[in-house]
Design an enzyme around this catalytic site. Structure first.
Site, mmCIF file in Angstrom:
data_model
loop_
_atom_site.group_PDB
_atom_site.id
_atom_site.type_symbol
_atom_site.label_atom_id
_atom_site.label_comp_id
_atom_site.label_asym_id
_atom_site.label_seq_id
_atom_site.Cartn_x
_atom_site.Cartn_y
_atom_site.Cartn_z
ATOM 1 N N GLU A 171 50.515 40.350 44.020
ATOM 2 C CA GLU A 171 50.586 40.280 42.545
ATOM 3 C C GLU A 171 50.580 38.843 42.044
ATOM 4 O O GLU A 171 51.318 38.492 41.127
ATOM 5 C CB GLU A 171 51.824 41.026 42.034
ATOM 6 N N THR A 190 41.731 44.237 45.424
ATOM 7 C CA THR A 190 41.547 43.192 46.436
ATOM 8 C C THR A 190 40.532 43.613 47.497
ATOM 9 O O THR A 190 40.505 44.758 47.932
ATOM 10 C CB THR A 190 42.908 42.890 47.094
ATOM 11 N N GLY A 240 48.059 49.962 48.945
ATOM 12 C CA GLY A 240 49.052 50.839 49.557
ATOM 13 C C GLY A 240 48.635 52.293 49.425
ATOM 14 O O GLY A 240 48.100 52.699 48.393
#
Lengths: 669, 669
Positions: free
Chosen positions: B435, B153, B192
């Site tokens: 997701e 992303t 993350g």
């Protein structure tokens, strides 16, 4: 530093079919009110700018630091309010804007420690105190030389006020009340500003005198030393801890161990305790309703503030954000062009206008009825109470759902605190619980509906329940029509039928042997639904009436747009409630298909004006405080700039690398 | 220190009609699995206890401190995982529990910095890397001597992967790729562990070689020095800032300024770039679906964890909390006795079982289909993909709504972070976006439904869409019956009709001149509704089939309770969807009244077992981490004890009194 407006956003504004300023004027009420609002905003923002630095945004602070910064900010804003008060600039009209609007939902992002001082402490002294008590307390409260809060809720009791355990026992020997919280569950819990800020507090307690309990009454208790701020003897006090939102509000707990206060600290305008301990009853137990309803109307206005913020953010972001190439060779699509996105956002714009109109109506009615009450006429009190209950419940629940819908419509970026959407949700969802839990409130409205229905034939029908009589008339023609009026009529029939059905269900259950309480409980899911249906019928009708008038008075460019928003609101809710319409009106499956197509056409019509519509809410960037929603549309730049302010990013390598991560990677931990 | 169980809670347990341990066994799958789970929990909780002190709960920390504590905790937990891996104790079955269950939703309350290392970095190397690359990277990743994450992303692109702007340009001179993020919108954003934790990263970028763009591929990029942890030259990196939740996860951003990596750092199992720059295409572009679907199934299991936590907390609290004296002379009522409260809570218990069963089914199907894919059979891939899409969307959206419903059902105390309900909501709502954004996913399912419907007569019908063929048969008898099977049939007809209606609407719009893309967009609100209806029909059927089997195998005490939960779920959703049923089945208004009464009776039947039902989820207090939900029901004591841990309460007078509050009160500010 002036930046260029994002060209996508500029194009939206260029293509808007109406004059944005005209709509702003309608929303504010008049050009003067717009001017006043802007001056008020400017004035308070200037005061705030003297306050704490915001180089590190508050979302990076610890719980304690949030309190400290919140207190610091609040001192500078309330300094200005005090100044306005001294200058006589505060009155009933702008008081609502200043305390309700600016403070609780704009300038102080996560609430203010002084909120309850103004919303509860002072009004309680005014409403419940004698002239003498006004002299003693009000002036000091007015100048903020004492800061107070209002402590009613306990750890073990919120909804059920009669069950409060704190006691105030009169001792005629010393002419004092002894305040005591005998159990853990009797500890006061929740009052804003109670933890570390207030030095005075109105404590609601069970009054005991002459060996008898006389129910709950209010007492002013000093809780901290005015000079040192240390808790006074017998007072155990602190902050209740971290919450979903409102972390700057300093919600506190309070335990009192046989704390003695002078007799004159009981607020005695209505009921009194004489020197010898004789209890003199209040003449009227319903006089307190006024204050409670005032707070609920303020909440509805608050919801309006939050909702306009959220839709402004999400709509502007959706004009800037482009995602997916739908047609070969063309640029990616503004996500505002997706109908699923329009479906998520535009109802929020409509709902804001519906809320604005409902809140204004409620405000006017409240003032009317208050005047009647002053003159001893309590006739309309039950209706107004029922209306305020359901409007508070529905407006908070709808706003919470719509704000969250806006946040989710911004995808991942809406999850960033810098979007201001999560914080906004935290504030809104709190209102679903405080000042009357929503389910409890809807059941209050349902109780009113049941009472009304029982005597519907003979009852004097007041404005908001006239429809019950009309639609239940055997000669009433129950027909379906694809129009706002048609939907209003449909909703009225639905509300009437849900009311009558719940009533019959109650009756059947009681006849089968259930007690009234048990029958009520068994039917309560349906009673809540009846109260909701009532509220939606009333809101939609109010929105309709006011919008027709506004549209007629507006320019030929703006008028039709206002009607489109109204139609969208009606069509959206009709589609949400097709189940009820199918059961209680002659609507058919084909009608619903038409309704769906009408709704989709309305989305398409509103699309070109969407940005103009949210611009008209006229929320300054420094009040909006959102990376995604700023006027210039510099979404990505702001997201990146905000991230740079995170203290974690001040150093390239965090200390915990050396302490834990490196040893872990080397297998040495 | 052992405390007494709250007597109200004890009475609930004493009155439970079935053996709680029996239900726990069913939920876990077998007595062995229960035993394994308990050992696993004990083992990881022991590791965690070696980690940071929790004397100050994490909700009081600053953003940076939350990261530091999260990293510290994670090191101790993952040390244990690494040990298990070394001991060969990790396998495909417990991997899901350990990584998905324990880590992402239990032990590490606000997420883990190492999550993506296990869920994305290692699996990507396994799935996309060549044997040689496995040798180079996997062993180091496995032992955590490098920590990686997965960066796809970008600030400007989430859903539309094809639009990613990061480039990887092959330089045959040096046999290197040059990784570059040419614009602000191309900065990687969200991964993350990227901000301050990982030293390696898989970067998804547009591959350019020989002057041509070959679309997105994955590259391993070292981003920080392994020894000093300093960002490497050309690498700009940091944390993206504070979020609604998951603040311990260290989501980061990454900008690359012409960073060079060796050719062998492109993951080359499928597509390759030769030394001279020649591009060799992958044989099959669909092989990646497997990993994506795996993650979505894990998400459904995650939702189950969160939902069971939330209903456990809210149900136990509702048994302890008493509010309002309904009958004169009797004690106040446990709020669990209010039907409105039962209406809020029990659907959550049922939904947890529905989710458990759907997730298990999906897991089994995924494994089946994966085996088929391995053997080159891609036939069931589209169906499975469509199913995973809608199940992820519906399970996350439903869980978010139910968790929030539980939180609101706890009134004000649910707003306290110590309840653990707000944090749980923050984690769940994130899953509505990551997701695959839910609306986008439902439209993927809708696309499959449209394709299927187009050839419904000739199509080979796979298990989850067989009903489309059956219900659309002209001889199909569309009747209503008040039973679970009746509701399933009703839902199937609804899904079929919504599918066919959307299909017809698309056709009409295209015939009237709209392009396929525009017609799709105009119909998308209805397409989303069709996909949801499909998902609900499939889920309810799966829940029904499995429950009938479970109930038959269970004891005579437990069996009927399992069926009650199933019936409640069916009745609840039928009442939610009466609009659809009224439109597409012969259900009448009277049938709906009966349905409502059935639903209310089911609430009453489940009431005495409510606490037993949530106890059976068997969530340890140190995993539940809730003041309101602990096994012993010491709700008020825990709320008060937690408040004492707030650093703000460590001193009786906060410094800001002297700095700001006192000067303000004295008018000296």
């Amino acid at each position: 530093m002036k930046h260029q407006i994002n060209p996508d956003l500029q194009r939206e504004r260029d293509n808007c079919s109406f004059d944005i300023a005209e709509l702003t004027t309608i929303i504010d009420g008049s050009p003067e009110k717009t001017k006043e609002r802007k001056e008020r905003e400017e004035c308070f923002l200037v005061s705030l700018s003297e306050g704490p630095s915001t180089a590190v945004p508050e979302e990076y602070l610890s719980h304690r630091e949030k309190y400290e910064r919140g207190l610091h900010s609040s001192c500078y804003i309330f300094k200005q309010i005090r100044k306005w008060q001294e200058e006589g600039k505060m009155n009933i009209n702008n008081y609502r804007y200043v305390i309700g609007g600016i403070l609780s939902s704009s300038l102080v992002r996560d609430g203010s420690v002084f909120g309850l001082h103004y919303i509860m402490f002072m009004p309680a002294i005014i409403n419940l105190g004698s002239e003498e008590q006004h002299q003693t307390w009000l002036k000091r409260a007015w100048t903020c030389s004492i800061i107070g809060t209002f402590a009613q809720t306990e750890l073990g009791h919120g909804t059920f006020i009669r069950g409060l355990e704190t006691t105030a026992t009169y001792d005629p020997e010393t002419k004092e009340f002894v305040l005591n919280t005998p159990t853990l569950t009797s500890y006061k819990w929740w009052p804003g500003g109670l933890g570390h800020t207030s030095n005075h507090c109105i404590v609601v307690a069970q009054l005991h005198t002459g060996g008898k309990c006389h129910g709950i009454h209010s007492f002013i208790v000093q809780i901290r030393d005015e000079d040192t701020h240390m808790p006074l003897p017998g007072v155990k006090i602190g902050n209740i801890g971290a919450k979903l939102g409102l972390n700057a509000v300093d919600n506190g707990y309070l335990a009192l161990d046989h704390v003695r206060i002078p007799r004159m600290n009981m607020l005695m305008r209505h009921a009194q305790v004489m020197e010898d301990g004789t209890y003199v009853k209040s003449r009227n137990s319903k006089l307190n309703y006024g204050a409670m309803m005032f707070v609920r109307v303020v909440i509805v206005f608050d919801m309006l503030n939050y909702l306009t913020k959220a839709v402004t953010i999400a709509t502007r972001y959706s004009a800037v954000r482009r995602q997916c190439q739908v047609k070969e060779g063309e640029p990616e699509v503004q996500i505002l062009d997706y109908m699923t996105q329009q479906h998520k956002l535009f109802i929020g714009i409509s709902a804001a206008h519906a809320l604005r109109i409902s809140a204004n109506r409620l405000w006017d009615t409240l003032n009317e009825v208050s005047d009647q009450i002053e003159q001893g006429n309590l006739e309309r009190l039950p209706e107004l109470h029922a209306l305020a209950c359901c409007l508070k419940a529905i407006s908070t629940a709808d706003t919470a759902a719509l704000v969250e819908r806006c946040r989710l419509a911004c995808g991942g970026h809406g999850y960033m605190l810098s979007s201001n959407l999560p914080l906004t949700y935290g504030l809104v969802t709190a209102a679903c619980t405080y000042e009357g839990e929503n389910t409890v409130l809807l059941l209050q409205t349902a109780r009113f509906l049941m009472k009304t229905w029982q005597h519907i034939d003979t009852a004097k029908t007041t404005p908001t329940i006239e429809y019950l009589k009309i639609t239940s008339d055997p000669n009433y023609v129950n027909k379906w029509e694809k129009s706002v009026q048609g939907i209003i009529r449909g909703f009225q029939v639905v509300a009437m039928r849900k009311t009558s059905k719940s009533f019959e269900m109650m009756k059947t259950r009681m006849m089968s042997g259930l007690s009234q309480a048990d029958a009520w409980n068994m039917t309560s899911v349906q009673l809540v639904a009846a109260a909701e249906a009532h509220c939606r019928a009333v809101m939609l009708q109010a929105y309709h009436e006011a919008t027709v008038a506004e549209a007629a008075a507006a320019s030929p460019q703006l008028g039709p747009v206002l009607l489109q928003l109204l139609e969208l609101y009606a069509a959206y809710w009709a589609l949400e409630k097709t189940s009820d319409l199918l059961q209680y009106t002659p609507i058919t499956g084909d009608d619903i298909t038409e309704l769906q197509i009408w709704y989709e056409e309305l989305l398409t019509k509103i699309r070109p004006n969407a940005v103009g519509l949210v611009d008209a809410f006229d929320i300054r960037d420094d009040i909006l405080q959102s990376t995604l929603g700023a006027y210039d549309g510099r979404v990505y730049e702001r997201l990146f700039e905000e991230a740079q302010k995170a203290p974690l990013n001040a150093e390239p390598v965090n200390q915990s690398f050396h302490q834990y991560l490196k040893p872990f990677m080397q297998g040495k931990l």
